[in-house]
Each structure stands twice: as C-alpha cells, then as structure tokens.
Scaffold this active site. Structure first.
Site, short mmCIF file in Angstrom:
data_model
loop_
_atom_site.label_atom_id
_atom_site.label_comp_id
_atom_site.label_asym_id
_atom_site.label_seq_id
_atom_site.Cartn_x
_atom_site.Cartn_y
_atom_site.Cartn_z
N CYS A 127 -21.67 -7.27 37.39
CA CYS A 127 -21.70 -6.79 38.76
C CYS A 127 -20.42 -6.03 39.07
CB CYS A 127 -21.88 -7.93 39.76
SG CYS A 127 -20.45 -9.04 39.83
N CYS B 134 -17.15 -7.80 38.61
CA CYS B 134 -16.66 -7.86 37.22
C CYS B 134 -15.85 -6.62 36.89
CB CYS B 134 -17.84 -7.97 36.26
SG CYS B 134 -18.86 -9.45 36.46
N ASP C 226 -15.17 36.27 41.29
CA ASP C 226 -14.60 37.42 40.58
C ASP C 226 -15.74 38.41 40.36
OD1 ASP C 226 -12.71 38.92 39.02
OD2 ASP C 226 -13.80 38.21 37.26
N ASP D 135 -14.77 33.60 34.69
CA ASP D 135 -15.21 33.47 33.30
C ASP D 135 -14.48 32.36 32.56
OD1 ASP D 135 -12.70 34.48 32.86
OD2 ASP D 135 -13.37 36.46 32.23
N ASP E 255 -9.49 34.07 34.43
CA ASP E 255 -9.34 33.51 35.78
C ASP E 255 -8.76 32.11 35.76
OD1 ASP E 255 -10.66 35.80 36.98
OD2 ASP E 255 -12.51 35.01 36.14
#
Length: 918
Positions: free
Chosen positions: A13, A16, A465, A685, A689
């Site tokens: 759970c 835990c 871009d 790309d 960039d």
C-alpha cells in the site's frame, strides 16, 4: 554521483512506499529517492558513503526487501533518474543498459495468478462456513441433526475453517505484524488487526460458551454462538483478497500498451554471414551486421536500407496507420512491419539501443518518477495507518463508555480498521501516469518523466521554432510563373540546367521539382556562382527544347544553339542586366509579400519567367495551432527570417505572435521573458533549440524519429506532425483530470467511510456498518481507482471534440518592455521583434552587471548528464547563459554579478554532481 534502480518486495500500500522512501532517505549519502508502488521499484541517487549494500539494508530494516535491478536481471542497469518533483533537475543519472528480459520481468503480472489461487481456496472454505454461521444459525438452513444439536461442534467447525482461511491468507498477518514490529504500520496491519481481533474475540466467546453450557444449559450455549465473529474474520480476509486480485489484474492491464510493444519485437533475424543467410536470435545481431527482411516480417533491429524498396508499417512506434516507403539510404526501426518488398539492411542499433527499447525504457522511467501532484497523497499516506489505528481504538472506547457491549464496540472498531484504504491514495497517481504514458507511447508521444506529463497540460504559452516545426524545414517550389508565350517546361529546363551545379538549398528545390515533372537538365559550361545574387553559365544543350519566339531562343534540330548565355537569381541581378520586365517584377513582389523567394531566369537575352521557392507550411500546422488556441494557449512563433517572411507565415497559420530576425542563441531569451508571465512549452528539433528547450518548463522535441532519447527535451514526439503537440497537451490534461478524480474518490471514500464505520450515524439515522460490508467497500475502493485510470485507454488523443478552453494568460507586451524586445505591429496579434533588440534583452541589465564564471563539474558521463547540469545552472536566478563541455568537465556560466559561487555550486550538487570553481 551514482544512480540505481531496485526491485522492492513486500510493499502492499501507499504507507509501505512512504516508509521505504523514508528509510532510504535516512542513509547518509542518498540524494534522491523515488518509490513506485505500481511497479514495486525504487530509483535511488546516491554518493559516498552510501552503497548498494547500505541502501538494501535500510529497506530490510524497514521490513521490506530490495535488490538492484542489475543483480536481478544479470546486467547492470545504471538508470537515469528524471526527477520526482516539480523541478526538472531534481535527480540526475548516468548511462543506461537495457536488458530486454529484465524489462519484460518488470511488466509481467505475477501477482494475479497467486491471488487467484488464494481466493479460490478461501472461497472453498468460506462458503461452507457461511452456510452454517449465517444460513443455519440465522435462517434455519438444514444441517445434520447431530451437528445441529451440538453448539460446541458448530463453534469448533467455524474455528477450524476460519483458521484455515487465515493460514491461506497468512501474508496479511506476516506483513502486518512485520510492519507493526518496525513501527511502520501499513494496510496489511489494518487487515490483520481487524481480522485477528474478530478471531481472538470469537475464540474467547467460545471458551465462555463452555461455562454457559455447564451453568445454564444448551440454550445459553446456543446464544453464545450469535456473539461469535468467526465468519467476519474469514469474510474480511476473503473480500480483501478479492479486492487485491482485482487490483492486481487491473494494474496488470495498465501496462498492456508497453507489453504489446514488447511483443512486437521479433525473436529471430536473417543475417548474412560468410556470404550465406543464417537465422539467428535477434539479440545476437551486432552493429554492422547485414540482415535481410522478407515481406510480411518484422524488422529485428534498427538499421539502414542498403538494397530494395518496400512499404514499412511503423504504427507500432508512431501510431501512424499509413505505411512509409523505404529505399536505399532510409532508416528502419525494430518492430516495424515490412509489408511488400524484400530489404537488405545494415544494423545500426541493437539490443537496448533500438528505438523500441528506448521507448519502453522511457515509459518505464516516466512511471518510476513521481508527479508533483502526488506529493499530497504521499504526505497523507505516511501517517494514514497510525491515525486509523488510533481512530479504531477511540471508536471502541467511546462505544464502551456509551454503554455498548464488548462485542458491539469491537464490531465498530473492526469496521473502522478494515474500511480504511491507503492503497487508493497511493495508486491514484501512478496508475494514471502508467496508462497515460502507455497511450502516448502508442501514438509516438513520449514523456520522459511524470513531472513533464503533468506540466504539459498546464502550459500557458507554446513557443514554436518556425523552420522544421511550423514549416517542412526544406525549401520547395510553390509557384512557376513563365513570361507570356514561354512554356512552363522550357522555364524549368533552363532553371534546372543552371541550378544543377549549385549547392544552395533553393537550387535543390528547383532540381527536385524538375525531376518530379520529368524534365532533364542540359549541359552547362562556364558555370559561375554569384554569391548573394544567383548563377550564370552557357547552355550547351537541353534535350527536347522547342523554338520559342517569345523567349528569343533560336534552335537547330530541336536543341538550343551552343553557347547560349543564361542567368538566374535575384531581381536585382536581372535588373542590372536590363532583363527585368514590369510584369514579372510585380509578380515577384507579390510572391515576396507571401513570404516566398522569387528566382528569375533568363536565356538568350530574354526573361523566361520567375519560380517561387519557400519553406512551405506543414499541412497540419494551422490545425495544430488552432487546437492549441482553442485550449486557451497562446502560440508564439520564433524565426530567423526577415519580417516580411515571418509575417506571411504567421498570418497563414494564425499564431498569436511572431518574433522575427531571432538568432538561435536569442530563443532562450524569449522563453525566459515568457516565463515571467506563465508556464512555457518550447517546441523545437531538440538540437539547435537545446538552450530554449532547457529553459522552458517543458521542452518538446518534434520529429525525433529514431532519436527518441534527445537529452534536452522533456517530451519527445517521434513524428514531425505539429498536431502531436496539441495531442500531448490534450493527453496531459486528461491524465490530470483522471488523477484529480481518483484523488477525490480516495479522500472522499475515507472521509465518509470511516465515520460511518465508526457508527456516527447510529444515533441520527440508526445506520451502522457490519465489518463484512466494510471489508467489501475497502476491497472495491482501490479497484475503482484503477478501473477509472484504465478509462484513459479509451481516450482519443487526436480528437478535439472535448477540448475545454481555459482562460488565456495575456502575452507580455514586448513593445513596452523598457526598450527591450521592442515590437512593431504588422497586423492584429502579430508582433515582430528585431534581432538587435533581442540581444538587448539578453543583456538588459547591462554588460557592467554581467560576469562569466567557470565551474569544474565531476560525475558527468553522457549527454544526458550534460543536459541535467545545463538545466540545473540555467534554473539559477540571475543566470543568462550556460555552456557545458562534457569532455573538459567544465561549465561556463554568464550571470549577474550578484550570483555567488556557492549558489552555482549548490545547484550542480543538488542535481547530483560535484562542482568546484575553476
């Protein structure tokens, strides 16, 4: 710093996972921890003095088990850790070694079969138990006469069957008692306490029944049978097992998308060795091997086509149903389907380096990280179980003080214990992240971490871009305008004859158009390029050219005469040679106004016409931008083109703002300016960039193809379709909506269920909750959360029908930015910034306030490490530029003078590396 992935056992759970995370964070040298309950894995970033052994010991001391993934699969896996919080650089990692079998193990559902066996065995015992305890004692169902008249036999019968069911489901008691022993109670502790309390109380009643039988007779003994809760103890365990099995089955379904990708990978390959075709296992193919792919077969590894032509279905990786034509020189990817032709290929990526394995690894990494939205659930889960145990004790005490009997008070306390569900809190986020990432991967949309998946949907501005993102990224012929009386074919022949020897991109566009039209180029002598102007030469022969009175081309035998002078290029070149006409001059101005580049061509002293070349807009760009705007996102386009071209493209796709004459280094400044107003996603790309992608809240690399592991990007789009950007935003928003629904249900369920189980409605409306019904409710709560997440599989990421518009954040007024990023309005909504003014903004505090600093960075091993360091330093307030040299291990930072050396070093250390001032 090192990073390691571990398989964690014993977690059931959210409590835990919270305890495991807390235990590992306590190890000296551990810098980051991310525990995933869904996958039962843990990512740990650490440095000396922390070691694998110390980390595993910490987990074991907390009552759980841990083993490094490398040790579990037979390979070392230095997995990169992408981050578990809002910061994009919370964690850092090194290189990755992907083991296909180990990856398969991670996504294999082993829990459901085990739980199914436990459930079947429990039901086989529970049904006869309930027949007697409920059917016979409450409704008079028939049993053997000797059995019916003996209350001791009935009690012993219930005790034995319940004991067997408890043995079958002993995992609840072992895990629960272990967690209590380590003072870290979890959900199993609640189940063990509730079921165990019912069993112990019923056993005590059974012993009391002996006294009652001796003192008051058989009637009093039969009355004691109604005070026993054996069936409640057994039913609680069985119903919880039902819920656990449904939960495990549903969790297994969340990885279907990834497992279906893994199933596509072929097991064998046809390799050419020693001149003969040999069939080998796909994982035995090495880089450089030549392999054959026959029609109808899947491609075994990534490669480059050497011979053959075929159509390849890449839907497995991109979600695109239409096949892609492949021929010599084209790249192919593993798991894609060769449809109709034989291909001979050279292997370029094998094993864990293939595109398929990188996609699977990326999805796994994203699931292993935590979204910021999960933090509140983690904090609640850490204290949930102890609070519930306290509430159960308080409930029992209050009912006893109110005059209720021990049995009734115990019933309410047990109901509180078993109705409480921390699992639904812990699963709300990871299951939605898992399903969402699987859906995205199937459509070629890859989120590198959970934070990116969350932040993409919260975007206010999308910066595009232009080249390669909004446009195709390569010039194409858009218009052919011959002079009066000149055939189009003749204009193209002269143009391609001149341009065939030019290396200019515009020349290639003309040659491609001529080839598409089936027009051959003639021989050209005395060719000369005129830089910045055009080209010229002597046309020797152009096959198939006819006479053209208008063009003034005298021909003999169907060929243009030898030594015919020809020229092509800008309008100014033709005007200088007195070849320009008013008609074609106006036509060229019209084309220029549309953002196209006009190329004029003349031969034999006569102007033949004008050919327009432009980087054309992608077919889906306008649709994608319209979809983003419909979602309330402001779209900004950046370009290095001139104002006229930028304005034309911007108007064509209807972006909100255009910034022209922007150098690559200036894109980061624009992103930084937008960040002052809202959340920013930068689309580029992934290479040129990189600074802007790193600076933005979310960096989106488009058209990655096989390069899915681009370092600077948080989101990778395999295809070059801009509509994938809006699809990514749409998917992110849907995942966030799903998480909100799950968290609401989890908090609502516990907030309402616990008080009802405690009996607060008894004095008001007489409504109480039997422990068995409380267990049933608890079992269904986690199941409902997972089922809700699975609905994401039905979500169409490309349908804008259900898009909801959010209130748009206003764009910053670049024109009023104190002389920086000044803009002039070209038309409503379009701003044109000047290159010099962008540079002014990049240095708006003045050069006197700027300084350069160099840091020595240790621990970088790959491009991803380099990107993490760049992100960490770029995120420091006052830093304007960062350059990291991986080989030299140096980071050069341009920053304000107020930024201290300690601040810069601390940012790098926080990212997981060592830093000193050089």
């Amino acid at each position: 710093m090192e990073s390691e992935k571990y398989n964690v056992t014993g977690m059931t759970c959210a409590a835990c996972s919270a305890h495991v995370e807390k235990a590992v964070r306590g190890v000296s040298g551990v810098t980051s921890v991310s525990v995933n309950l869904l996958m039962n894995t843990m990512l740990v970033g650490y440095e000396a003095p922390a070691t694998e052994a110390l980390i595993c010991q910490a987990v074991e001391k907390a009552g759980y088990g841990a083993i490094p993934v490398g040790a579990a699969t037979g390979k070392r896996a230095n997995d990169s850790i992408a981050g578990s919080g809002a910061s994009k650089s919370d964690m850092a990692g090194g290189s990755r070694t992907v083991d296909g079998n180990g990856m398969q193990d991670v996504f294999t559902d082993r829990e459901t079969p085990k739980l199914r066996k436990r459930l079947i065995a429990s039901l086989c015992l529970l049904i006869p138990l309930m027949y007697v305890s409920m059917g016979h004692l409450m409704w008079g169902w028939p049993v053997p006469a000797a059995f019916a008249e003996n209350p001791w036999a009935i009690a012993l019968y219930q005790l034995l069957l319940t004991g067997l069911i408890m043995i079958i489901n002993q995992r609840f008691f072992i895990n629960g008692c272990t967690s209590l022993w380590h003072r870290a109670p979890n959900m199993d502790a609640l189940v063990a306490l509730g079921s165990g309390a019912a069993f112990v109380y019923s056993t005590a009643v059974m012993l009391r029944m002996g006294n009652a039988y001796g003192a008051e007779g058989r009637t009093a003994a039969f009355h004691c049978l109604h005070d026993m809760y054996f069936e409640s103890a057994a039913t609680i365990l069985t119903l919880i097992t039902v819920g656990k099995m449904l939960e495990a089955y549903s969790k297994g379904k969340t990885t279907n998308a990834v497992r279906s990708l893994m199933a596509l990978a072929p097991k064998t390959a046809h390799v050419i060795r020693d001149g003969a075709e040999t069939t080998v296992a796909a994982d035995e193919v090495a880089v450089g091997d030549i392999f054959l792919v026959k029609p109808g077969e899947s491609i075994p590894v990534d490669g480059e086509v050497l011979e053959g032509e075929s159509a390849v279905n890449e839907a497995a990786l991109t979600g695109e149903s239409l096949p892609v034509d492949k021929s010599a020189g084209d790249r192919v990817s593993a798991a894609t389907l060769n449809q109709n032709g034989a291909l001979t290929c050279r292997a370029t990526r094998v094993g864990g380096d293939t595109t398929l394995q990188q996609i699977i690894a990326m999805v796994e990494d994203a699931v292993a990280t935590k979204a910021p939205i999960a933090q509140i659930a983690d904090r609640v889960s850490g204290v949930f179980v102890p609070v519930v145990i306290g509430l159960a004790l308080l409930t029992g005490a209050v009912w006893l003080l109110a005059g209720a009997g021990i049995g009734k008070a115990l019933s309410y306390a047990i109901s509180v214990l078993v109705i409480s569900c921390p699992c639904s809190l812990g699963l709300a986020t990871p299951v939605a992240i898992m399903v969402g990432n699987g859906v995205g991967a199937g459509q070629g949309i890859l989120f590198k971490n959970a934070a990116a998946l969350e932040q993409t949907g919260r975007t206010d501005f999308v910066v595009l871009d232009k080249t390669g993102t909004v446009t195709e990224g390569r010039p194409q012929v858009t218009d052919i305008c011959p002079a009066a009386g000149v055939p189009v074919e003749e204009l193209l022949r002269v143009a391609v004859s001149l341009e065939q020897k030019s290396e200019h991109p515009l020349a290639r566009a003309v040659c491609e158009r001529a080839a598409a039209e089936g027009i051959d180029a003639g021989d050209v002598s005395e060719f000369r390029a005129l830089p910045g102007w055009g080209v010229e030469g002597k046309l020797r022969r152009i096959p198939g050219a006819g006479a053209s009175a208008a063009g003034g081309l005298a021909c003999e035998g169907g060929n243009i005469q030898e030594r015919l002078s020809a020229v092509g290029g800008k309008a100014a070149l033709l005007a200088e040679r007195s070849l320009m006409t008013d008609e074609l001059s106006k036509e060229g101005e019209r084309l220029s106004a549309e953002g196209k580049t006009p190329l004029y061509f003349a031969a034999g002293g006569k102007l033949l016409g004008v050919i327009a070349v432009a980087d054309v807009v992608k077919p889906d760009s306008a649709q994608a931008i319209a979809e983003l705007k419909a979602m309330g996102i402001q779209v900004v386009m950046l370009t290095g083109d001139n104002k006229r071209t930028a304005a034309a493209i911007g108007a064509q796709v209807e972006v909100d703002a255009v910034l022209a004459d922007v150098l690559p280094n200036d894109k980061e400044a624009v992103v930084r300016r937008l960040l002052e107003s809202g959340r920013v996603a930068m689309v580029g790309d992934g290479i040129n960039d990189a600074p802007a992608l790193t600076r933005a809240d979310v960096g989106i690399a488009i058209g990655a193809g096989a390069d899915v592991a681009l370092d600077a990007a948080d989101v990778v789009l395999v295809k070059s379709k801009l509509t994938d950007v809006s699809a990514a935003v749409r998917l992110s928003r849907q995942v966030l909506k799903n998480i909100h629904e799950d968290l609401f249900w989890a908090f609502f369920y516990n907030s309402i269920g616990i008080p009802i189980a405690a009996g607060v409605l008894v004095p008001i409306a007489g409504i109480s909750l039997n422990p068995m019904f409380a267990a049933a409710a608890m079992s269904l709560s986690s199941f409902c959360v997972v089922i809700n997440a699975l609905r994401l599989n039905l979500f169409s990421v490309r349908s804008a029908a259900k898009d909801r518009r959010r209130k748009a954040v206003p764009l910053p007024d670049f024109a009023a930015d104190g002389g920086t990023l000044r803009a002039e309005q070209t038309e409503p909504g379009v701003q044109i910034g000047q290159k010099a003014q962008l540079q002014d903004y990049n240095n708006k505090e003045g050069e006197e306030n700027k300084m350069e600093k160099t840091l020595q960075v240790e621990g970088m091993m790959c491009g991803k490490c380099q990107a993490h360091v760049e992100k960490a330093l770029a995120g420091v307030a006052g830093v304007t530029a960062v350059t990291v040299d991986l080989e030299a291990k140096l980071a050069k930072v341009t920053c304000e003078s107020s930024v201290s050396d300690e601040t810069l070093c601390a940012a790098v250390v926080e990212a997981g590396y060592e830093a000193t001032m050089a």
